[in-house]
Design a protein around this motif. Sequence first.
Motif, PDB file in Angstrom:
ATOM      1  N   LEU A  43      -1.284 -10.180 -21.782  1.00 44.27           N
ATOM      2  CA  LEU A  43      -0.598  -9.908 -23.060  1.00 44.27           C
ATOM      3  C   LEU A  43      -0.568 -11.152 -23.939  1.00 44.27           C
ATOM      4  N   LEU A  44      -0.353 -12.324 -23.325  1.00 41.68           N
ATOM      5  CA  LEU A  44      -0.338 -13.567 -24.110  1.00 41.68           C
ATOM      6  C   LEU A  44      -1.707 -13.820 -24.752  1.00 41.68           C
ATOM      7  N   LEU A  45      -2.755 -13.372 -24.073  1.00 37.95           N
ATOM      8  CA  LEU A  45      -4.113 -13.582 -24.592  1.00 37.95           C
ATOM      9  C   LEU A  45      -4.554 -12.471 -25.550  1.00 37.95           C
ATOM     10  N   SER A  46      -3.759 -11.406 -25.643  1.00 40.99           N
ATOM     11  CA  SER A  46      -4.185 -10.247 -26.434  1.00 40.99           C
ATOM     12  C   SER A  46      -3.889 -10.443 -27.913  1.00 40.99           C
ATOM     13  N   ARG A  47      -4.454  -9.584 -28.731  1.00 37.81           N
ATOM     14  CA  ARG A  47      -4.191  -9.626 -30.172  1.00 37.81           C
ATOM     15  C   ARG A  47      -2.740  -9.304 -30.498  1.00 37.81           C
ATOM     16  N   GLN A  48      -2.061  -8.536 -29.590  1.00 34.64           N
ATOM     17  CA  GLN A  48      -0.674  -8.152 -29.842  1.00 34.64           C
ATOM     18  C   GLN A  48       0.299  -9.327 -29.729  1.00 34.64           C
ATOM     19  N   ALA A  49      -0.124 -10.412 -29.057  1.00 32.67           N
ATOM     20  CA  ALA A  49       0.824 -11.488 -28.768  1.00 32.67           C
ATOM     21  C   ALA A  49       1.283 -12.155 -30.049  1.00 32.67           C
ATOM     22  N   ARG A  50       2.586 -12.453 -30.088  1.00 32.59           N
ATOM     23  CA  ARG A  50       3.150 -13.129 -31.254  1.00 32.59           C
ATOM     24  C   ARG A  50       3.091 -14.640 -31.105  1.00 32.59           C
ATOM     25  N   PHE A  51       2.681 -15.138 -29.930  1.00 38.44           N
ATOM     26  CA  PHE A  51       2.760 -16.567 -29.642  1.00 38.44           C
ATOM     27  C   PHE A  51       1.403 -17.081 -29.170  1.00 38.44           C
ATOM     28  N   ALA A  52       1.154 -18.354 -29.389  1.00 34.71           N
ATOM     29  CA  ALA A  52      -0.093 -18.966 -28.929  1.00 34.71           C
ATOM     30  C   ALA A  52       0.093 -19.593 -27.555  1.00 34.71           C
ATOM     31  N   ALA A  53      -0.990 -19.584 -26.760  1.00 38.17           N
ATOM     32  CA  ALA A  53      -0.982 -20.288 -25.480  1.00 38.17           C
ATOM     33  C   ALA A  53      -1.312 -21.757 -25.745  1.00 38.17           C
ATOM     34  N   GLU A  54      -0.567 -22.659 -25.091  1.00 38.79           N
ATOM     35  CA  GLU A  54      -0.881 -24.091 -25.195  1.00 38.79           C
ATOM     36  C   GLU A  54      -1.862 -24.493 -24.105  1.00 38.79           C
ATOM     37  N   SER A  55      -1.675 -23.972 -22.895  1.00 39.88           N
ATOM     38  CA  SER A  55      -2.622 -24.195 -21.806  1.00 39.88           C
ATOM     39  C   SER A  55      -2.455 -23.085 -20.786  1.00 39.88           C
ATOM     40  N   ILE A  56      -3.470 -22.961 -19.927  1.00 40.67           N
ATOM     41  CA  ILE A  56      -3.484 -21.929 -18.883  1.00 40.67           C
ATOM     42  C   ILE A  56      -3.792 -22.643 -17.576  1.00 40.67           C
ATOM     43  N   LEU A  57      -3.142 -22.220 -16.486  1.00 43.95           N
ATOM     44  CA  LEU A  57      -3.328 -22.865 -15.182  1.00 43.95           C
ATOM     45  C   LEU A  57      -3.563 -21.783 -14.139  1.00 43.95           C
ATOM     46  N   LEU A  58      -4.773 -21.794 -13.547  1.00 42.42           N
ATOM     47  CA  LEU A  58      -5.157 -20.724 -12.619  1.00 42.42           C
ATOM     48  C   LEU A  58      -5.597 -21.278 -11.273  1.00 42.42           C
ATOM     49  N   ALA A  59      -5.319 -20.533 -10.211  1.00 42.92           N
ATOM     50  CA  ALA A  59      -5.954 -20.802  -8.920  1.00 42.92           C
ATOM     51  C   ALA A  59      -7.432 -20.407  -9.055  1.00 42.92           C
ATOM     52  N   PRO A  60      -8.328 -21.119  -8.361  1.00 47.41           N
ATOM     53  CA  PRO A  60      -9.775 -20.898  -8.568  1.00 47.41           C
ATOM     54  C   PRO A  60     -10.190 -19.432  -8.420  1.00 47.41           C
ATOM     55  N   GLU A  61      -9.593 -18.740  -7.433  1.00 47.86           N
ATOM     56  CA  GLU A  61     -10.019 -17.355  -7.167  1.00 47.86           C
ATOM     57  C   GLU A  61      -9.507 -16.373  -8.202  1.00 47.86           C
ATOM     58  N   ARG A  62      -8.655 -16.779  -9.135  1.00 47.43           N
ATOM     59  CA  ARG A  62      -8.169 -15.881 -10.171  1.00 47.43           C
ATOM     60  C   ARG A  62      -9.031 -15.905 -11.440  1.00 47.43           C
ATOM     61  N   VAL A  63      -9.944 -16.877 -11.531  1.00 45.75           N
ATOM     62  CA  VAL A  63     -10.721 -17.029 -12.770  1.00 45.75           C
ATOM     63  C   VAL A  63     -11.612 -15.811 -13.025  1.00 45.75           C
ATOM     64  N   ALA A  64     -12.314 -15.372 -11.984  1.00 45.82           N
ATOM     65  CA  ALA A  64     -13.304 -14.295 -12.169  1.00 45.82           C
ATOM     66  C   ALA A  64     -12.670 -13.053 -12.803  1.00 45.82           C
ATOM     67  N   GLY A  65     -11.489 -12.661 -12.315  1.00 51.27           N
ATOM     68  CA  GLY A  65     -10.840 -11.453 -12.827  1.00 51.27           C
ATOM     69  C   GLY A  65     -10.353 -11.586 -14.260  1.00 51.27           C
ATOM     70  N   LEU A  66     -10.212 -12.821 -14.745  1.00 52.19           N
ATOM     71  CA  LEU A  66      -9.637 -13.030 -16.073  1.00 52.19           C
ATOM     72  C   LEU A  66     -10.663 -13.519 -17.083  1.00 52.19           C
ATOM     73  N   VAL A  67     -11.930 -13.662 -16.643  1.00 46.34           N
ATOM     74  CA  VAL A  67     -12.906 -14.359 -17.487  1.00 46.34           C
ATOM     75  C   VAL A  67     -13.147 -13.626 -18.808  1.00 46.34           C
ATOM     76  N   GLU A  68     -13.144 -12.301 -18.775  1.00 47.04           N
ATOM     77  CA  GLU A  68     -13.368 -11.562 -20.022  1.00 47.04           C
ATOM     78  C   GLU A  68     -12.221 -11.740 -21.009  1.00 47.04           C
ATOM     79  N   ALA A  69     -10.994 -11.627 -20.498  1.00 51.00           N
ATOM     80  CA  ALA A  69      -9.827 -11.794 -21.376  1.00 51.00           C
ATOM     81  C   ALA A  69      -9.797 -13.206 -21.957  1.00 51.00           C
ATOM     82  N   LEU A  70     -10.143 -14.200 -21.123  1.00 52.77           N
ATOM     83  CA  LEU A  70     -10.154 -15.590 -21.596  1.00 52.77           C
ATOM     84  C   LEU A  70     -11.241 -15.795 -22.654  1.00 52.77           C
TER      85      LEU A  70
END
Lengths: 280, 280
Positions: A43-70
């Motif tokens: 939701l923070l990465l979506s167009r609906q979000a009212r706020f900007a992300a300053e940074s994102i912190l992921l465990a290595p194995e979580r990157v693949a599932g989020l790569v499109e949204a990122l």
Amino acid sequence: MIETIPLDDPDDPRLAPYAAMRERDLVGRAGRFIVEGEVTLRLLLSRQARFAAESILLAPERVAGLVEALAAHTARRPAPPPVYIASRSVMSAVTGFPIHRGVLAVGIRDGDPLAADLVPPVQMPALVLGLAGLTNHDNVGGLFRNAAAFGADAVLLDAGTCDPLYRKAIRVSAGAALTVPFGRLAAGEDWLALAACLSLTPVALSPRGAETLSDLPALPRALLLLGTEGPGLPAETIARARSVRIPMASGFDSLNVATAGAIALHHLRASVTKSTRDKE
Amino acid sequence: MIETIPLDDPDDPRLAPYAAMRERDLVGRAGRFIVEGEVTLRLLLSRQARFAAESILLAPERVAGLVEALAAHTARRPAPPPVYIASRSVMSAVTGFPIHRGVLAVGIRDGDPLAADLVPPVQMPALVLGLAGLTNHDNVGGLFRNAAAFGADAVLLDAGTCDPLYRKAIRVSAGAALTVPFGRLAAGEDWLALAACLSLTPVALSPRGAETLSDLPALPRALLLLGTEGPGLPAETIARARSVRIPMASGFDSLNVATAGAIALHHLRASVTKSTRDKE
């Protein structure tokens, strides 16, 4: 492809906003907030979000599932936030407690907008939620989730209501605190004066309400007022608003305030829609 | 006056049912359950409770506030439960985690009654909640609270639904798990066959429901069926029941199942009452 930055030192200054997370919950974060878990990060990465992300912190194995949204988020931003990668043990060492899900982000607050700027103009239908003195983060989070489900236009908070961007409130809201517009009443601003000024019918939910919710006629523009569990809304607010009650088997205080709010939002949403349809 | 028994040895065998509380949550308690906090203890001691207390364990400073409820309970019982008194540090040593509220009790389960024995007879109005595959204790606890608020006659559980007498479920239910009658479906028993047999109209709540909840006419006898968040009710159940949806702004899965259940119970309670009134 997205660019990621591997970090393995818990004392890396780039991780400082994630440090001592629980202690920081209590003292505040100087204009920042923490997002946990995949649903809320999306939701923070979506167009609906009212706020900007300053940074994102992921465990290595979580990157693949989020790569499109990122990637989609990065493509929309002139200066996209850095994506740090760290093991769960580094993440846990930084935050001070076990990070199981391996998905964190820091968001940037903007100033709370004025109530009047969030409410649709007078000729439009409007459904607005007003929270008076709600100090429990679970209840405020739950009410944001319900406000999103029923398409409330905005949530207004008095000075006594807790922060919807508190870590736990965001989580309980299933991320709705990042998407539903909210603002604070100005100091000394009165719910009833505000409702009059914005042409909203004030509806006070209370076990002592004068009419039952299901008898409430269609309202094109409504401000639903909820008070804290226990004392509830001030008697003066109830007296000056249209007051409604939810009939219950076991009387006062048997429903959670977020649940009672959902029942009222469901009724008012149908009511706002109906009165708009009748007018057309 | 009530008789109390001071205990100061965490290894006292009379405290054994309170030992290693969290570990025991997982493996079960052989026909017992744990009640925490004053609100739920008061319900366990009330006339509404479906279960007997085996023993009560209080911090010394909590006795005064509970003495009336204890005395009233004792007066109604031929063999009232012992009331043990121990310091919070002894209580914490026994249970294995910090006991802040200083109020605990052990209750005795009875066998789960048969569904048919819990539902009012055919000539009476009836509102029954059916939970299919709900594995989250917060949701099951919340639904018992909502069932109590709207005066549901009973809650029926399939084999996949978790235990309402699990410690956390009782707490979240605000004690309603101790007062609202519940029973399990027999192995292989089917929701629709059960509804037919008991003359209940099966109402399946689903985002894919055929009609909206607010269009559902008054029903004198209803069985509200709820499935788990995520997959929801089986398609076959939805197809064979009267299926209803709650219209939402952001589609599937945006309401918590306990909240959606509260909205439907509110509507059905008004509906059951109305159809009974119309008949008179």
